[in-house]
Design a protein around this motif. Sequence first.
Motif, PDB file in Angstrom:
ATOM      1  N   GLU A  29       4.621  -8.320   0.000  1.00 42.48           N
ATOM      2  CA  GLU A  29       5.333  -8.303  -1.311  1.00 42.48           C
ATOM      3  C   GLU A  29       4.618  -7.153  -2.270  1.00 42.48           C
ATOM      4  O   GLU A  29       5.374  -6.753  -3.020  1.00 42.48           O
ATOM      5  CB  GLU A  29       5.302  -9.631  -2.274  1.00 42.48           C
ATOM      6  N   GLU A  61       6.314  -3.947  -1.452  1.00 41.92           N
ATOM      7  CA  GLU A  61       7.659  -3.959  -2.113  1.00 41.92           C
ATOM      8  C   GLU A  61       7.549  -3.316  -3.577  1.00 41.92           C
ATOM      9  O   GLU A  61       8.470  -2.857  -4.099  1.00 41.92           O
ATOM     10  CB  GLU A  61       8.580  -5.257  -1.912  1.00 41.92           C
ATOM     11  N   ASN A  62       6.500  -3.779  -4.247  1.00 44.55           N
ATOM     12  CA  ASN A  62       6.348  -3.635  -5.487  1.00 44.55           C
ATOM     13  C   ASN A  62       5.207  -2.647  -6.026  1.00 44.55           C
ATOM     14  O   ASN A  62       4.814  -2.443  -6.956  1.00 44.55           O
ATOM     15  CB  ASN A  62       5.987  -4.937  -6.408  1.00 44.55           C
ATOM     16  N   GLU A  67       5.054  -0.370  -9.136  1.00 41.74           N
ATOM     17  CA  GLU A  67       4.604  -1.053 -10.525  1.00 41.74           C
ATOM     18  C   GLU A  67       2.962  -1.059 -10.926  1.00 41.74           C
ATOM     19  O   GLU A  67       2.722  -1.167 -11.680  1.00 41.74           O
ATOM     20  CB  GLU A  67       5.146  -2.357 -10.349  1.00 41.74           C
TER      21      GLU A  67
END
Length: 137
Positions: free
Chosen positions: A93, A96-97, A100
């Motif tokens: 996860e 995926e981010n 950011e």
Amino acid sequence: MQNLNPKLELTTKSLTSLQEILSEPYSPIIRDAALLRFNRSVEIFSRLLKDYLCVHEGLVCDLPKPCMRMAFKVGLMDEEETVQALEMIDQREEVENITEHADFEEVAEEIYHQIRDYWVLMDRVCRRVVEAIEAEG
């Protein structure tokens, strides 16, 4: 009964691809490629477990973490491996981010250095799935 051979083949190919990139000399490009392959491998591995648990154990799980916990309950993973698998899902996860994060290079490095251990885990559990299917044979 659903045939899991295509899923096993896809998982094996994905893990082989991940292992290949991990054997390359380190560079930021190799790191980024490894992160992409890691992300894909975890997704494919999770789907294999989901299908195995449904078809061979009669258990339904829709998300990766519950599938990892169920894999523990049916004996595909021990407690330590399950903790590692749950961490692996969290790391996926993060990948995926990753954009950011203000310090995304640092995060990418941290995850990259853990991928080999996650590969070992996925490979080991995948082999157990094969053994379990063959034992039912």
